[in-house]
Design an enzyme around this catalytic site. Structure first.
Site, PDB file in Angstrom:
ATOM      1  N   SER A 209       0.829  -1.206   0.000  1.00 30.39           N
ATOM      2  CA  SER A 209       0.000   0.000   0.000  1.00 30.39           C
ATOM      3  C   SER A 209       0.861   1.253   0.000  1.00 30.39           C
ATOM      4  O   SER A 209       0.551   2.238  -0.672  1.00 30.39           O
ATOM      5  CB  SER A 209      -0.932  -0.010   1.211  1.00 30.39           C
ATOM      6  OG  SER A 209      -0.204   0.109   2.430  1.00 30.39           O
ATOM      7  N   ARG A 213       0.654   3.273  -3.633  1.00 31.82           N
ATOM      8  CA  ARG A 213      -0.076   4.538  -3.510  1.00 31.82           C
ATOM      9  C   ARG A 213       0.797   5.715  -3.947  1.00 31.82           C
ATOM     10  O   ARG A 213       0.371   6.566  -4.733  1.00 31.82           O
ATOM     11  CB  ARG A 213      -0.567   4.751  -2.080  1.00 31.82           C
ATOM     12  CG  ARG A 213      -1.325   6.071  -1.886  1.00 31.82           C
ATOM     13  CD  ARG A 213      -1.710   6.304  -0.446  1.00 31.82           C
ATOM     14  NE  ARG A 213      -2.808   5.426  -0.042  1.00 31.82           N
ATOM     15  CZ  ARG A 213      -2.661   4.357   0.725  1.00 31.82           C
ATOM     16  NH1 ARG A 213      -1.464   4.019   1.173  1.00 31.82           N
ATOM     17  NH2 ARG A 213      -3.696   3.632   1.057  1.00 31.82           N
ATOM     18  N   ASN A 217       0.102   7.690  -7.666  1.00 30.73           N
ATOM     19  CA  ASN A 217      -0.289   9.101  -7.705  1.00 30.73           C
ATOM     20  C   ASN A 217       0.721   9.949  -8.467  1.00 30.73           C
ATOM     21  O   ASN A 217       0.340  10.805  -9.273  1.00 30.73           O
ATOM     22  CB  ASN A 217      -0.447   9.633  -6.277  1.00 30.73           C
ATOM     23  CG  ASN A 217      -1.777   9.276  -5.668  1.00 30.73           C
ATOM     24  OD1 ASN A 217      -2.795   9.934  -5.904  1.00 30.73           O
ATOM     25  ND2 ASN A 217      -1.793   8.220  -4.872  1.00 30.73           N
TER      26      ASN A 217
END
Length: 280
Positions: A209, A213, A217
């Protein structure tokens, strides 16, 4: 257009090529042929360079610290440290003098890595190209190797403190004792196996994660900047539209840059707090 985008998304890669030996890749195909042990030189240079910038500038503030009215840079550094310290105190309920410095390092370092995404997308790669460097990405957090490396470092700390606080037996019990429990003796091994699979997946999800993440992004943001940049060369009207979109996206991305650094820092602190918790 496809070649332009592919060029901007390719790292300067150094590795052992099957035909050329140790060399820099001049095409994306050569970079792929170098395999797992190839090094993304641009990501390494920017990561190390920005890390040194963080260390040297904060060290300069520490050496000039005064009990009186602080100067501008000292005041800025103290503000960041207070911000990080407040978040650590709110998320980490245990005693560990390493956590706050770790959180500060993660927040500032990732912020600086992300900040490179606000540099004009064609500027430094074009200068590098004129100097004979075929590829030159300037945003390290758009490289999954960098974000995975950061996440792996956090994962090692999670395992270390889980074993240190709970002991090997306690850590194994944590992985096998929840969420399913039973008092029926012959069913216990089955429940242990099911619990282990679920908890092991949950354990691996923590670094995944963190890495995905941050990478997702920043990679998506860079793609949008590249696509907007392509519009500049598509005629006057498209160029004007691209300029408006570039300014708008840059303003929005100013929020994304610190936000992703903050999320990575907070999740790191939370995961370490969970490693300490006996009732997790």
């Amino acid at each position: 257009m496809e070649e332009h985008i592919a060029h901007h998304l390719t790292n300067l890669t150094f590795g052992l090529h099957p035909e050329n030996g140790l060399s820099f890749a001049t095409t994306s195909t050569q970079a792929a042929e170098m395999g797992f042990w190839a090094i993304h030189v641009d990501s390494m240079l920017w990561s190390i360079g920005l890390g040194l910038l963080f260390i040297l500038t904060f060290r300069a503030a520490a050496k000039k610290v005064t009990a009186g009215v602080p100067g501008g840079w000292q005041n800025f550094v103290e503000m960041i440290m207070d911000f990080v310290n407040d978040n650590v105190r709110g998320s980490f309920k245990h005693k560990n003098d390493m956590v706050a410095p770790l959180a500060l390092t993660i927040f500032v370092w990732i912020f600086l890595l992300n900040l490179m995404d606000l540099v004009p997308v064609d500027l430094l790669p074009h200068i590098a190209y004129l100097l004979g460097i075929p590829y030159f990405k300037i945003v390290p957090t758009t490289d999954i190797n960098v974000t995975a490396g950061l996440a792996l470092g956090v994962f090692v700390l999670i395992i270390y403190y889980s074993l240190k606080i709970k002991g090997p037996v306690g850590f194994i019990k944590e992985l096998t004792g929840i969420p399913f429990q039973t008092n029926i003796v012959f069913l216990k091994p089955i429940f242990w196996a099911i619990n282990f699979v679920l908890e092991f997946i949950n354990l691996l999800a923590k670094p995944a994660s963190l890495a995905l993440r941050l990478f997702g992004n920043l990679y998506a943001a860079e793609m949008i900047f590249i696509l907007i940049g392509v519009m500049y060369s598509a005629g006057l009207i498209m160029g004007l539209a691209g300029g408006v979109l570039h300014v708008g996206w840059a303003i929005f991305h100013i929020l994304v840059v610190p936000l992703q650094a903050f999320i990575f820092m907070v999740l790191t602190v939370v995961y370490l707090d969970m490693a300490y918790s006996e009732d997790h």
